[in-house]
Motif scaffolding. Structure first.
Motif, PDB file in Angstrom:
ATOM      1  N   GLN A   4       0.864  -1.184   0.000  1.00 25.34           N
ATOM      2  CA  GLN A   4       0.000   0.000   0.000  1.00 25.34           C
ATOM      3  C   GLN A   4       0.899   1.232   0.000  1.00 25.34           C
ATOM      4  O   GLN A   4       1.809   1.350   0.832  1.00 25.34           O
ATOM      5  CB  GLN A   4      -0.890   0.008   1.247  1.00 25.34           C
ATOM      6  CG  GLN A   4      -1.976   1.072   1.230  1.00 25.34           C
ATOM      7  CD  GLN A   4      -3.208   0.616   0.462  1.00 25.34           C
ATOM      8  OE1 GLN A   4      -3.590  -0.547   0.542  1.00 25.34           O
ATOM      9  NE2 GLN A   4      -3.825   1.528  -0.271  1.00 25.34           N
ATOM     10  N   LEU A   5       0.660   2.135  -0.960  1.00 26.16           N
ATOM     11  CA  LEU A   5       1.492   3.335  -1.088  1.00 26.16           C
ATOM     12  C   LEU A   5       0.677   4.578  -0.781  1.00 26.16           C
ATOM     13  O   LEU A   5      -0.442   4.733  -1.261  1.00 26.16           O
ATOM     14  CB  LEU A   5       2.045   3.465  -2.512  1.00 26.16           C
ATOM     15  CG  LEU A   5       2.777   2.275  -3.136  1.00 26.16           C
ATOM     16  CD1 LEU A   5       3.310   2.656  -4.506  1.00 26.16           C
ATOM     17  CD2 LEU A   5       3.915   1.809  -2.234  1.00 26.16           C
ATOM     18  N   ARG A   6       1.271   5.470   0.024  1.00 25.65           N
ATOM     19  CA  ARG A   6       0.643   6.753   0.333  1.00 25.65           C
ATOM     20  C   ARG A   6       1.734   7.813   0.448  1.00 25.65           C
ATOM     21  O   ARG A   6       2.862   7.521   0.838  1.00 25.65           O
ATOM     22  CB  ARG A   6      -0.124   6.701   1.661  1.00 25.65           C
ATOM     23  CG  ARG A   6      -1.330   5.794   1.655  1.00 25.65           C
ATOM     24  CD  ARG A   6      -2.095   5.877   2.967  1.00 25.65           C
ATOM     25  NE  ARG A   6      -1.277   5.509   4.111  1.00 25.65           N
ATOM     26  CZ  ARG A   6      -1.013   4.263   4.481  1.00 25.65           C
ATOM     27  NH1 ARG A   6      -1.514   3.260   3.786  1.00 25.65           N
ATOM     28  NH2 ARG A   6      -0.264   4.013   5.539  1.00 25.65           N
ATOM     29  N   SER A   7       1.373   9.037   0.109  1.00 24.88           N
ATOM     30  CA  SER A   7       2.312  10.143   0.283  1.00 24.88           C
ATOM     31  C   SER A   7       1.537  11.441   0.432  1.00 24.88           C
ATOM     32  O   SER A   7       0.643  11.729  -0.364  1.00 24.88           O
ATOM     33  CB  SER A   7       3.257  10.240  -0.914  1.00 24.88           C
ATOM     34  OG  SER A   7       4.130  11.324  -0.752  1.00 24.88           O
ATOM     35  N   SER A 378      -4.130   7.096  -2.529  1.00 21.60           N
ATOM     36  CA  SER A 378      -3.580   5.854  -1.984  1.00 21.60           C
ATOM     37  C   SER A 378      -3.847   4.727  -2.980  1.00 21.60           C
ATOM     38  O   SER A 378      -4.964   4.577  -3.481  1.00 21.60           O
ATOM     39  CB  SER A 378      -4.251   5.531  -0.643  1.00 21.60           C
ATOM     40  OG  SER A 378      -3.811   4.283  -0.155  1.00 21.60           O
ATOM     41  N   LYS A 399      10.698   4.857   0.168  1.00 20.76           N
ATOM     42  CA  LYS A 399      10.600   5.109   1.623  1.00 20.76           C
ATOM     43  C   LYS A 399      11.581   6.189   2.040  1.00 20.76           C
ATOM     44  O   LYS A 399      11.241   7.062   2.846  1.00 20.76           O
ATOM     45  CB  LYS A 399      10.918   3.819   2.406  1.00 20.76           C
ATOM     46  CG  LYS A 399       9.849   2.747   2.355  1.00 20.76           C
ATOM     47  CD  LYS A 399      10.310   1.546   3.178  1.00 20.76           C
ATOM     48  CE  LYS A 399       9.357   0.375   3.051  1.00 20.76           C
ATOM     49  NZ  LYS A 399       9.856  -0.819   3.794  1.00 20.76           N
ATOM     50  N   GLY A 402      10.409   9.574   1.726  1.00 17.11           N
ATOM     51  CA  GLY A 402       9.263   9.969   2.545  1.00 17.11           C
ATOM     52  C   GLY A 402       7.934   9.312   2.230  1.00 17.11           C
ATOM     53  O   GLY A 402       6.921   9.649   2.866  1.00 17.11           O
ATOM     54  N   PHE A 403       7.885   8.377   1.301  1.00 20.40           N
ATOM     55  CA  PHE A 403       6.635   7.671   1.028  1.00 20.40           C
ATOM     56  C   PHE A 403       6.311   6.688   2.144  1.00 20.40           C
ATOM     57  O   PHE A 403       7.225   6.123   2.758  1.00 20.40           O
ATOM     58  CB  PHE A 403       6.722   6.892  -0.289  1.00 20.40           C
ATOM     59  CG  PHE A 403       6.342   7.694  -1.509  1.00 20.40           C
ATOM     60  CD1 PHE A 403       5.263   7.337  -2.292  1.00 20.40           C
ATOM     61  CD2 PHE A 403       7.097   8.797  -1.888  1.00 20.40           C
ATOM     62  CE1 PHE A 403       4.919   8.073  -3.410  1.00 20.40           C
ATOM     63  CE2 PHE A 403       6.769   9.537  -3.004  1.00 20.40           C
ATOM     64  CZ  PHE A 403       5.671   9.167  -3.774  1.00 20.40           C
ATOM     65  N   THR A 404       5.057   6.469   2.389  1.00 17.33           N
ATOM     66  CA  THR A 404       4.616   5.403   3.281  1.00 17.33           C
ATOM     67  C   THR A 404       4.391   4.155   2.438  1.00 17.33           C
ATOM     68  O   THR A 404       3.566   4.162   1.508  1.00 17.33           O
ATOM     69  CB  THR A 404       3.303   5.774   4.003  1.00 17.33           C
ATOM     70  OG1 THR A 404       3.522   6.984   4.741  1.00 17.33           O
ATOM     71  CG2 THR A 404       2.886   4.663   4.953  1.00 17.33           C
ATOM     72  N   VAL A 405       5.139   3.095   2.708  1.00 18.25           N
ATOM     73  CA  VAL A 405       5.081   1.864   1.948  1.00 18.25           C
ATOM     74  C   VAL A 405       4.809   0.725   2.924  1.00 18.25           C
ATOM     75  O   VAL A 405       5.699   0.336   3.684  1.00 18.25           O
ATOM     76  CB  VAL A 405       6.392   1.607   1.166  1.00 18.25           C
ATOM     77  CG1 VAL A 405       6.294   0.327   0.350  1.00 18.25           C
ATOM     78  CG2 VAL A 405       6.728   2.788   0.270  1.00 18.25           C
ATOM     79  N   ASP A 406       3.582   0.208   2.929  1.00 18.60           N
ATOM     80  CA  ASP A 406       3.185  -0.812   3.904  1.00 18.60           C
ATOM     81  C   ASP A 406       2.826  -2.110   3.211  1.00 18.60           C
ATOM     82  O   ASP A 406       2.084  -2.123   2.221  1.00 18.60           O
ATOM     83  CB  ASP A 406       1.960  -0.345   4.703  1.00 18.60           C
ATOM     84  CG  ASP A 406       2.256   0.843   5.578  1.00 18.60           C
ATOM     85  OD1 ASP A 406       3.374   0.910   6.131  1.00 18.60           O
ATOM     86  OD2 ASP A 406       1.377   1.726   5.711  1.00 18.60           O
TER      87      ASP A 406
END
Length: 408
Positions: A4-7, A378, A399, A402-406
């Protein structure tokens, strides 16, 4: 592995060092196998280059190159001239669907001994290496340039060199010129006049250290990120040359249309968002750089503009049918897309659906091309590990800026 990618941030002057070009590395690995006193620096750490290295260093009769199309083409030519050595070249189920008949027929014109193990025209192949003295071959030019490069790379080791005549419109000329430039760099004399390429025989070459330029295809995803970011966003990438051999360096000019400025300085490129795209639709002929088509299409969708991309017929026979794959996944996100055998047309739109799962089709470029959309919504990338085929550290690099990578 699904990610899952968010920024929700602005990138400010991030710095990344990208691995060496897969295209250059794989050509040089084969030349190094033919001329062992060549030394390589900044080689690609991609799966494809690892597969190529393993195959060239292994004494096993059966060589499994998995999904590595470049390795299949280059090694088919390489093992055809390994006198007295029998080799079985095989790969993944998708590789067994990717045509290789045009290259095999060209090698047979030179008297190479190659048989199909299963289906006519497709891998796996049984190759019995032999001394080749014939030096003239004709090849259709409107197919993968890797067929051409495979022949050119073994040409200096042929007793009488090679005279290759290309029939029709030549595909991916920059990749052919890359191969010839690398041959020249190690001391092989070549000529490319009209539709005829000549490579002269060279028994040995002088010791040579060659540093591989970083991969421009990998840089394309960072161009897309900057294009989709706010004005003032900067990313610095290394190591790159202004006079690159790689066709995908066309990014420098193309992304000016999307407000991205490129500054070359001491083997680095500084990417900076300096303005907004003033066009409602863009048109690009990508015959010389088809590998950046996916990135460009997603950039345009993210910016809400349309595009018409042509010269894409080789994308039908890649890791997947990339044109159909792009159409499928962009449509899920709300885009209006049509494709032909060699083109893609995207209509301008402003809607991007959230939390859509992007199928990657065992194709590294599908995963990375869609990742920049996380700046807008997202998204979920399925089978995200496929990026290792060409860019092992891609998710870590995301990452790090600064990306959120879950994992999900």
């Amino acid at each position: 592995m699904n990610l899952q990618l968010r920024s929700q941030f602005t990138i400010h002057n991030s710095q990344l060092k990208l691995s060496g070009s897969k295209s250059e590395t794989n050509r040089l690995l084969l030349l190094q196998a033919l001329y062992p006193n060549i030394v390589l620096g900044n080689s690609s750490d991609s799966d494809d280059s690892e597969v190529m290295t393993k195959a060239l260093q292994s004494n096993d009769e059966v060589k499994d190159i998995h999904h590595a199309g470049t390795a299949m083409r280059f090694l088919t030519a390489f093992y055809a001239i390994q006198e007295g050595k029998e080799t079985i070249l095989t790969g993944s189920s998708r590789m067994k669907e990717r045509p290789i008949k045009i290259l095999v027929e060209a090698l047979r014109q030179l008297d190479a001994d190659i048989e199909y193990v299963e289906k006519d025209g497709f891998p796996p192949l049984r190759i019995i290496g032999k001394k080749i003295t014939k030096n003239k071959v004709t090849l259709k030019a409107d197919v993968s340039s890797q067929y051409v490069s495979a022949l050119l790379l073994i040409a200096p080791k042929l007793e009488n060199g090679l005279e290759l005549t290309l029939e029709g419109e030549i595909t991916s000329v920059p990749y052919i010129k890359m191969t010839l430039a690398l041959l020249n760099e190690i001391g092989v004399k070549t000529s490319f006049e009209g539709n005829t390429i000549t490579v002269f025989h060279v028994k040995t070459v002088e010791p040579k250290v060659i540093t591989v330029e970083s991969d421009w295809s990998s840089a394309s995803y960072w161009y897309s990120l900057v294009a989709l970011s706010e004005i003032g966003t900067e990313i610095t990438l290394s190591s790159y040359k202004q006079n690159s051999l790689q066709g995908d360096s066309a990014l420098v000019e193309i992304y000016k249309d999307f407000g991205v400025e490129t500054v070359f300085e001491q083997h680095q490129i500084h990417l900076r968002k300096v303005g907004h795209c003033q066009l409602s639709i863009v048109n690009y002929q990508l015959n010389g750089s088809p590998d950046i088509a996916q990135t460009i299409a997603v950039t345009c969708f993210g910016l809400g503009i349309g595009c018409h991309l042509t010269g894409l017929h080789t994308l039908k026979i890649k890791e997947t049918d990339r044109l159909e794959a792009l159409k499928n996944e962009l449509t899920k996100l709300g885009a209006h897309v049509s494709v032909t055998n060699d083109s893609l047309t995207l209509k301008p739109s402003t809607e991007i659906k959230e939390n859509i799962a992007i199928k990657t089709y065992q194709d590294h470029r599908m995963a990375m091309a869609f990742a920049p959309l996380a700046l807008k919504v997202s998204i979920l990338i399925e089978d995200a590990e496929v990026v290792s085929k060409s860019y092992t550290n891609f998710w870590e690099d995301l990452k790090n800026i600064g990306f959120t990578v879950d994992a999900v």
